[in-house]
Write a protein that holds these residues in place. Structure first.
Motif, short mmCIF file in Angstrom:
data_model
loop_
_atom_site.label_atom_id
_atom_site.label_comp_id
_atom_site.label_asym_id
_atom_site.label_seq_id
_atom_site.Cartn_x
_atom_site.Cartn_y
_atom_site.Cartn_z
N LEU A 130 0.83 -1.20 0.00
CA LEU A 130 0.00 0.00 0.00
C LEU A 130 0.86 1.25 0.00
CD1 LEU A 130 -2.44 -1.40 2.67
CD2 LEU A 130 -2.72 -1.45 0.18
N SER A 131 0.93 1.90 -1.15
CA SER A 131 1.83 3.05 -1.29
C SER A 131 1.17 4.38 -0.99
CB SER A 131 2.41 3.09 -2.71
OG SER A 131 1.38 3.41 -3.64
N GLY A 132 -0.16 4.48 -1.09
CA GLY A 132 -0.83 5.77 -0.89
C GLY A 132 -0.61 6.74 -2.04
N THR A 133 -0.14 6.25 -3.18
CA THR A 133 0.17 7.08 -4.34
C THR A 133 -1.11 7.62 -4.97
OG1 THR A 133 2.16 5.80 -4.76
CG2 THR A 133 1.30 7.04 -6.60
N LEU A 134 -1.03 8.81 -5.52
CA LEU A 134 -2.10 9.40 -6.31
C LEU A 134 -1.94 8.87 -7.73
CD1 LEU A 134 -4.39 11.49 -5.91
CD2 LEU A 134 -2.79 13.22 -6.72
N PHE A 135 -2.93 8.10 -8.23
CA PHE A 135 -2.80 7.38 -9.49
C PHE A 135 -3.60 7.98 -10.64
CE2 PHE A 135 -2.18 3.72 -6.48
CZ PHE A 135 -0.91 3.35 -6.89
N THR A 136 -3.09 7.74 -11.84
CA THR A 136 -3.84 7.92 -13.08
C THR A 136 -3.61 6.67 -13.92
OG1 THR A 136 -4.41 9.47 -14.84
CG2 THR A 136 -2.04 9.09 -14.43
N LEU A 137 -4.27 6.59 -15.08
CA LEU A 137 -4.24 5.37 -15.88
C LEU A 137 -3.41 5.55 -17.15
CD1 LEU A 137 -5.86 2.59 -15.63
CD2 LEU A 137 -7.19 3.49 -17.51
N ARG A 138 -2.65 4.51 -17.51
CA ARG A 138 -1.88 4.52 -18.76
C ARG A 138 -2.08 3.20 -19.50
NH1 ARG A 138 4.31 5.26 -18.04
NH2 ARG A 138 4.13 3.13 -17.24
N PHE A 139 -2.36 3.29 -20.80
CA PHE A 139 -2.44 2.14 -21.70
C PHE A 139 -1.15 2.08 -22.51
CE2 PHE A 139 -6.82 3.75 -21.34
CZ PHE A 139 -7.45 2.64 -20.84
N THR A 140 -0.56 0.89 -22.68
CA THR A 140 0.70 0.77 -23.42
C THR A 140 0.72 -0.50 -24.26
OG1 THR A 140 1.88 1.88 -21.62
CG2 THR A 140 3.23 0.69 -23.22
N MET A 141 1.21 -0.36 -25.48
CA MET A 141 1.62 -1.49 -26.31
C MET A 141 3.14 -1.44 -26.26
SD MET A 141 -1.01 -3.09 -27.63
CE MET A 141 -0.44 -3.91 -29.09
N LYS A 142 3.75 -2.30 -25.45
CA LYS A 142 5.18 -2.23 -25.16
C LYS A 142 6.00 -3.09 -26.11
CE LYS A 142 8.27 -2.17 -21.28
NZ LYS A 142 8.39 -2.25 -19.85
N ALA A 143 6.92 -2.45 -26.81
CA ALA A 143 7.81 -3.13 -27.77
C ALA A 143 9.06 -3.65 -27.06
CB ALA A 143 8.22 -2.16 -28.87
N VAL A 144 9.71 -4.61 -27.69
CA VAL A 144 11.02 -5.07 -27.25
C VAL A 144 12.03 -4.11 -27.89
CG1 VAL A 144 12.68 -6.96 -27.27
CG2 VAL A 144 10.22 -7.45 -27.13
N PRO A 145 12.82 -3.37 -27.11
CA PRO A 145 13.73 -2.38 -27.69
C PRO A 145 14.65 -2.98 -28.75
CG PRO A 145 13.65 -2.15 -25.31
CD PRO A 145 12.91 -3.41 -25.64
N GLY A 146 14.72 -2.29 -29.89
CA GLY A 146 15.62 -2.68 -30.96
C GLY A 146 15.15 -3.83 -31.83
N GLU A 147 13.98 -4.40 -31.54
CA GLU A 147 13.48 -5.55 -32.30
C GLU A 147 12.38 -5.13 -33.27
OE1 GLU A 147 14.52 -8.67 -32.24
OE2 GLU A 147 15.93 -8.48 -30.59
N ARG A 148 12.26 -5.89 -34.34
CA ARG A 148 11.13 -5.71 -35.26
C ARG A 148 9.92 -6.38 -34.62
NH1 ARG A 148 10.17 -4.56 -40.71
NH2 ARG A 148 8.37 -5.70 -41.55
N MET A 149 8.79 -5.69 -34.60
CA MET A 149 7.60 -6.16 -33.90
C MET A 149 6.48 -6.51 -34.89
SD MET A 149 8.78 -5.79 -30.82
CE MET A 149 7.33 -6.17 -29.87
N ASN A 150 5.58 -7.36 -34.45
CA ASN A 150 4.39 -7.69 -35.22
C ASN A 150 3.38 -6.55 -35.09
OD1 ASN A 150 5.19 -10.33 -36.02
ND2 ASN A 150 4.70 -11.06 -33.97
N PRO A 151 2.91 -5.97 -36.21
CA PRO A 151 1.90 -4.92 -36.10
C PRO A 151 0.69 -5.45 -35.31
CG PRO A 151 2.70 -5.10 -38.34
CD PRO A 151 3.27 -6.26 -37.59
N SER A 152 0.18 -4.62 -34.39
CA SER A 152 -0.86 -5.07 -33.46
C SER A 152 -1.71 -3.87 -33.04
CB SER A 152 -0.24 -5.69 -32.21
OG SER A 152 0.64 -6.74 -32.54
N ARG A 153 -2.75 -4.17 -32.26
CA ARG A 153 -3.57 -3.10 -31.69
C ARG A 153 -4.16 -3.55 -30.37
NH1 ARG A 153 -8.77 -4.45 -34.77
NH2 ARG A 153 -9.76 -5.60 -33.09
N MET A 154 -4.50 -2.57 -29.54
CA MET A 154 -5.32 -2.80 -28.36
C MET A 154 -6.46 -1.80 -28.40
SD MET A 154 -2.97 -1.32 -25.14
CE MET A 154 -4.04 -1.64 -23.78
N GLN A 155 -7.65 -2.25 -28.03
CA GLN A 155 -8.82 -1.38 -28.04
C GLN A 155 -9.49 -1.43 -26.67
OE1 GLN A 155 -10.95 -3.04 -31.51
NE2 GLN A 155 -10.86 -0.95 -32.30
#
Length: 186
Positions: A130-155
């Motif tokens: 329990l951190s007591g932090t003030l939060f907001t929300l973040r959505f991420t499609m996280k890539a592997v740095p330096g790698e070619r990725m498969n085109p994708s989506r999140m909805q």
């Protein structure tokens, strides 16, 4: 509906601004799809992060609603706290193309619970969570740095926030998360 489309390189994210809370319940309805499978897969992540200009500590105060690599069927749930604490849980789900799931996290002053499709998958009550932090929300499609990725989506079909002032609410009972170490804190 919010859609994050990727290319073949780099991460993509969207962060909610102007809405920050210490406690409450955040819910999303989410689906994802990858359009190819020849390269590396993106990781789909929705997190509560420190709001505004607060220090991010390299993710050491984040709480996930879900985290999974496209092409797999296991979602991971975590919360992190300083200096290097991480609590985790996992759940097997059908995360195939365009399968809708509802993910939620409820943060109170005494516990954090993860909910998937109306089922509590984990609850953590240890004070270190329990951190007591003030939060907001973040959505991420996280890539592997330096790698070619498969085109994708999140909805995300919708995002809801609820205060904890709900009459007739039931207690959240679920298995405890697994305590571990988060080695990327800064």
């Amino acid at each position: 509906m919010l859609t994050l489309n990727t290319a073949t390189r780099k991460s993509v994210s969207a962060t909610l601004t102007g809405h920050a809370y210490r406690t409450g319940r955040w819910e999303i309805r989410l689906r994802s799809r990858r359009y190819a499978s020849a390269h590396k897969d993106y990781r789909v992540v929705t997190e509560l992060i420190p709001a505004g200009n607060r220090k991010q500590f390299c993710g050491a105060k984040n709480v996930s609603l879900e985290s999974y690599r496209l092409g797999t069927n296991t979602a991971r749930f975590y919360l992190r706290n300083r200096p290097d604490i991480e609590f985790t849980s996992r759940r097997r789900l059908n995360l195939g193309a365009d399968r809708w799931h509802t993910f939620a996290v409820e943060v109170t002053t005494k516990r954090i619970s993860w909910i998937v499709d109306s089922h509590v998958v984990a609850s953590e009550r240890r004070p270190a969570a329990l951190s007591g932090t003030l939060f907001t929300l973040r959505f991420t499609m996280k890539a592997v740095p330096g790698e070619r990725m498969n085109p994708s989506r999140m909805q995300m079909d919708w995002l809801r926030y609820f205060t904890l002032q709900r009459p007739n609410s039931r207690p959240m009972v679920g298995p405890a998360a697994t305590l571990g170490t988060y080695g990327k804190a800064c």
